[in-house]
Every structure is written in C-alpha cells, then in structure tokens.
Write an enzyme that holds these catalytic residues in place. Structure first.
Site, short mmCIF file in Angstrom:
data_model
loop_
_atom_site.label_atom_id
_atom_site.label_comp_id
_atom_site.label_asym_id
_atom_site.label_seq_id
_atom_site.Cartn_x
_atom_site.Cartn_y
_atom_site.Cartn_z
N ARG A 223 -11.57 -9.52 2.84
CA ARG A 223 -12.17 -8.17 2.81
C ARG A 223 -13.60 -8.24 2.29
O ARG A 223 -14.50 -7.58 2.81
CB ARG A 223 -11.35 -7.27 1.88
CG ARG A 223 -9.99 -6.92 2.43
CD ARG A 223 -9.15 -6.21 1.38
NE ARG A 223 -7.83 -5.94 1.90
CZ ARG A 223 -6.71 -6.06 1.21
NH1 ARG A 223 -6.74 -6.45 -0.06
NH2 ARG A 223 -5.55 -5.80 1.77
N PHE A 239 -5.19 -1.34 12.09
CA PHE A 239 -4.09 -1.73 11.20
C PHE A 239 -4.62 -1.69 9.75
O PHE A 239 -4.54 -2.65 9.00
CB PHE A 239 -3.55 -3.12 11.54
CG PHE A 239 -3.19 -3.31 12.98
CD1 PHE A 239 -1.96 -2.90 13.48
CD2 PHE A 239 -4.11 -3.88 13.87
CE1 PHE A 239 -1.63 -3.07 14.82
CE2 PHE A 239 -3.78 -4.05 15.22
CZ PHE A 239 -2.54 -3.65 15.70
N ASP A 261 -4.02 3.44 11.70
CA ASP A 261 -2.73 2.85 11.30
C ASP A 261 -1.62 3.80 11.73
O ASP A 261 -1.80 5.02 11.74
CB ASP A 261 -2.67 2.62 9.78
CG ASP A 261 -1.59 1.61 9.40
OD1 ASP A 261 -1.93 0.45 9.08
OD2 ASP A 261 -0.38 1.98 9.44
N SER A 262 -0.47 3.25 12.06
CA SER A 262 0.64 4.10 12.52
C SER A 262 1.42 4.73 11.37
O SER A 262 2.19 5.66 11.58
CB SER A 262 1.59 3.28 13.41
OG SER A 262 2.02 2.15 12.70
N ASP A 311 -6.07 -6.49 12.12
CA ASP A 311 -5.18 -7.17 11.15
C ASP A 311 -3.74 -6.73 11.40
O ASP A 311 -3.14 -6.03 10.58
CB ASP A 311 -5.63 -6.80 9.73
CG ASP A 311 -4.86 -7.56 8.67
OD1 ASP A 311 -4.23 -8.58 9.00
OD2 ASP A 311 -4.88 -7.12 7.50
N CYS A 351 -1.11 -13.21 10.91
CA CYS A 351 -0.33 -13.63 9.73
C CYS A 351 0.99 -14.26 10.18
O CYS A 351 1.94 -14.32 9.41
CB CYS A 351 -0.12 -12.48 8.77
SG CYS A 351 0.74 -11.08 9.51
N1 SAH Z 1 -5.48 -4.53 6.90
C1 SAH Z 1 -4.53 -4.05 5.93
C2 SAH Z 1 -3.16 -4.68 6.06
C3 SAH Z 1 -2.53 -4.52 7.42
S1 SAH Z 1 -0.82 -4.74 7.43
C4 SAH Z 1 -5.10 -4.25 4.53
O1 SAH Z 1 -6.19 -4.78 4.38
O2 SAH Z 1 -4.43 -3.86 3.57
C5 SAH Z 1 -0.39 -4.17 9.00
C6 SAH Z 1 -0.48 -2.66 9.19
O3 SAH Z 1 -0.24 -2.38 10.57
C7 SAH Z 1 0.52 -1.83 8.44
O4 SAH Z 1 -0.15 -0.88 7.66
C8 SAH Z 1 1.37 -1.10 9.51
O5 SAH Z 1 1.67 0.25 9.17
C9 SAH Z 1 0.43 -1.14 10.67
N2 SAH Z 1 1.00 -1.14 12.03
C10 SAH Z 1 2.02 -1.87 12.51
N3 SAH Z 1 2.15 -1.69 13.84
C11 SAH Z 1 1.17 -0.82 14.21
C12 SAH Z 1 0.77 -0.25 15.45
N4 SAH Z 1 1.38 -0.56 16.59
N5 SAH Z 1 -0.29 0.60 15.45
C13 SAH Z 1 -0.91 0.92 14.30
N6 SAH Z 1 -0.59 0.39 13.11
C14 SAH Z 1 0.44 -0.46 13.06
#
Ligand code: SAH
Length: 407
Positions: A223, A239, A261-262, A311, A351
């Site tokens: 980050r 995400f 984010d979803s 991510d 990941c």
């Molecule tokens: N970048 C974030 C961590 C991401 S973790 C950070 O720095 O903290 C992955 C994220 O993807 C989660 O918050 C989850 O809610 C979201 N997610 C999973 N599938 C998704 C989709 N199809 N569309 C949008 N968000 C999604």
C-alpha cells in the site's frame, strides 16, 4: 524397546512409519507428511497427538502433530530427537515469533501486524494477528487446538492484551475435523470497532464481523509503495475492502480515488475510515458492486484512470483450479488495461499460493495481448516480513504483485 513418552500428556508416544523412498522431503525439513507417504501407524494416536516419525528402517526422523482426517497426516515440529517437545517448546516458538515483529512495530507508525504465521513460524496451524491491544487467533490444526491453553497463557504473559478473539472460521478447519469458532477467549471481548494504525493511516477493524481476522495486513508494504506513485492521479481501487490502497493514495495526494467492493460492510467501514483520517470525502467515490460488472460499466461509459489497483480474493485455492483461475485473472487484468490512460499504471496482485510469479507474469502477458496493449513490469510486490517464507516451506509464499506500465 525404550519407551518414549509424550511430554504433554505423559502417555507413551505413538510411532508412525514412513514408506520407503519418502524420506527426502522430511530430511529437507519440509513440515508436511501426506497420508500417502505413511506405511504404518503403530497403535492409535488421537488426532492432534504428537507422534514420532520413523523411516522404513526404524530410525527417528522427526516429531509432529498427527491427524488421520487431514490429507496432511503429519505436521512436523522438531527434527532433533533429543529436544523435548513440551509446553516450553511451544512457548519458546511463540516468544521468538512475537520478538521477530518488533521492528515492524518499533517506530509507532504501525500497531497492527501478523505475530504468528503458522508453519512459517514453526507453529503449524496457528495464526495470531495483533490489532492495537487486541489479538485475533485462528486455530487450523487439532494439534494447536490441544495446546491453546499454553499458547493463550504465553501470549498473555508476553503482551497482556485487552482481549483475544478466536476467529477460527477458516474452511481449512473442516479438513482437520474441527468446527468453526467465532468467540472471545478472554473475559473481555474486543469492542465492535478497534482503531488501529498502519503506516500512520487509521483503520476501524471489526474483528468479529470483518473478513479474514478483520484486516488484510499482508498488503502493508505494498500500500505504501503504490501510494508513492499516486500524487495528482486519478485512481481506481478494485476489491478495496476497507480502503487499504484508497486511504494511502488519498493521503499521498491522489486527485481522486474510486473504490469498488462487493461487501456492504467493507464499503461502510471504508467511508468511516475516510472520516477518521480527515481525508477529503469530495475526492472519493465508493461503489458497492461486483468488480467484473463495474469494470464493464466504466468501459461502456468510456471512463479512464491513471492508476488501477486489482487485489482480488484467492481465485486458485488449489493447484487443480489454476487453469480456471488463470483465465479469471487474465480477463480481469485485460479489462483493467483497457481502462487506463496511455502510460497508466496497473498494480495487480494474486494471493493464490498455487499461482507463482512466473505464471502470473504469463497471465499478464496474455491479458496484454488480448487487450492490444504493451506492458512493462516496473516493480514486483511480495508479502511483508510478518508473513515470512520459511526456506524449507515454499507453500508459505502466496502474495505476489506486479506494477505494470500499460501503453
Ligand atoms: N485491497 C484490500 C483487500 C482486498 S481483499 C485491502 O487493501 O485491504 C478482497 C476483497 O474483494 C474483499 O473485500 C471482498 O469483499 C472483495 N470481493 C470479492 N469478490 C468480489 C467481486 N466479485 N467484486 C467486488 N469485490 C469483491
């Protein structure tokens, strides 16, 4: 024959005999023995018992946790026959792991990190995360489950936390025949929101309801690195969860950040985090949506960005799902490449442990070709020091990322 006792239960220690020709990984100190490599189990060890592993000739090889419900039937702990694997052995491993995080916490800009990372910290199945004065634990093996009284006592002795919360809701517990847990282990529960600091950015963490153990602290360094590119840029954080990349980018002077984010809880917390950090809400747009859909909406609206962060969650939970996951990563990255201004940056992560850096680069080359773009890799991201990779356990390496210049 000499009787060897289990130093935890004082019952005789059971023995497990390895198949002929299966010694190599054990000798190289890989901590896993698959059930298929076992010739014979002498007696009836209970799941979670510590047993002696012998080779086909009967020579001692290692001590390890036994579990006949798991594909990984033995998780090895100690290779020296003369070392006693008792309470103190586990206390020592906990103390060494905690001491190893001192540098991350030293300058006061960060008070949240992973304190214990399972096999990579020589404690198979134990994860401990620190959130300011609160701890969240995940117990993924029956061996560690048996030892929790000792481990909790040692964590309390070392850190005197306000609360310890058991967040053992990971699906891998099922493979060990363990039930899901989501409860405080101390008399005090953590408050609904714990305020933590990471690189001087403040986050509200909901340990009980949040994803993982509450936060993705494995992206701490990434980050910060990504943020250094964002001054005056129009950023899209896909995400976003509770805003790791969003908040760092805004703090570094990004012109605007759009977060997608979803999860409703993630987006709600992200908006609170903008306020907590006194950032300009006018520069931020939060969209609760599926990223795959939202990227197509942006494409149809001809919306472009200078920097895009991808991510996603783990697309490849195992090697067998790698092909399908590669296609999903490719499609996602292809779409993002199409939304970048020429010369824009794509910070893209995976990941999935099953996807190594080499394969990830191939996936991006494939995405670039399909998008009709040129891509240069200008930085390689990895997991931070509180998620160490043990030399004899490459499986512990899972987080990788590439900063791509797209033109
Ligand atoms: N970048 C974030 C961590 C991401 S973790 C950070 O720095 O903290 C992955 C994220 O993807 C989660 O918050 C989850 O809610 C979201 N997610 C999973 N599938 C998704 C989709 N199809 N569309 C949008 N968000 C999604």
């Amino acid at each position: 024959m000499k009787k060897v006792y289990n130093f935890l239960t004082f019952a005789p220690m059971f023995e497990v005999i390895l198949k002929k020709g299966k010694e190599k990984a054990v000798l190289q100190r890989h901590p896993w023995v698959f059930s298929g490599a076992i010739e014979k189990v002498k007696g009836k060890p209970a799941n979670g018992d510590i047993v002696r592993l012998l080779n086909a000739k009967g020579d001692f090889m290692a001590y390890g946790f036994y579990n006949d419900q798991s594909r990984v039937a033995l998780r090895l702990l100690e290779w020296d026959e003369h070392v006693i694997v008792d309470d103190n052995w586990f206390r020592n491993k906990v103390a060494v792991a905690v001491a190893g995080r001192a540098d991350i916490l030293a300058d006061g800009t960060t008070n949240t990190c992973r304190l214990i990372f399972s096999e990579s910290d020589y404690l198979p199945g134990l994860i401990v995360d620190k959130y300011a004065d609160h701890l969240a634990v995940q117990v993924l093996t029956s061996g560690i489950e048996n030892l929790m009284p000792v481990i909790i006592d040692e964590l309390q002795r070392l850190l005197n936390p306000e609360s310890i919360f058991d967040k053992s809701d990971a699906s891998s517990r099922e493979h060990e025949g363990l039930e899901t847990v989501n409860t405080a282990l101390t008399l005090t529960s953590p408050p609904e929101n714990v305020e933590v600091r990471e690189n001087n950015v403040i986050y509200n963490i909901n340990i009980a309801e949040g994803q993982k153990s509450g936060f993705y602290c494995d992206q701490r360094d990434n980050r910060k690195i990504l943020a250094s590119y964002t001054k005056d840029k129009k950023v899209l954080d896909c995400f976003s969860y509770t805003g790791g990349f969003t908040l760092n980018s805004l703090q570094h002077g990004a012109a605007s950040v759009t977060s997608v984010d979803s999860s409703a809880l993630a987006i709600e917390t992200l908006k609170e985090n903008i306020k907590l950090n006194k950032l300009d809400a006018a520069k931020h747009i939060a969209i609760q949506s599926d990223v795959n859909k939202q990227l197509r909406v942006f494409r149809d609206q001809d919306e472009k960005f200078d920097i895009i962060v991808l991510d996603p969650p783990k697309y490849a939970p195992s090697r067998s799902s790698l092909d399908r996951a590669s296609r999903a990563y490719k499609d996602l990255n292809r779409l993002a490449m199409l939304l970048l201004n020429s010369g824009g940056l794509l910070a893209t992560y995976s990941c999935s442990g099953a996807m190594n850096m080499e394969t990830f680069k191939q996936v991006l080359a494939w995405a670039a070709l399909d998008a009709g773009k040129q891509v240069q890799f200008i930085y390689q991201f990895c997991q931070p020091g509180d998620h160490p990779v043990r030399a004899s356990f490459p499986e512990g390496e899972y987080l990788k990322g590439l900063l791509c210049r797209v033109s």
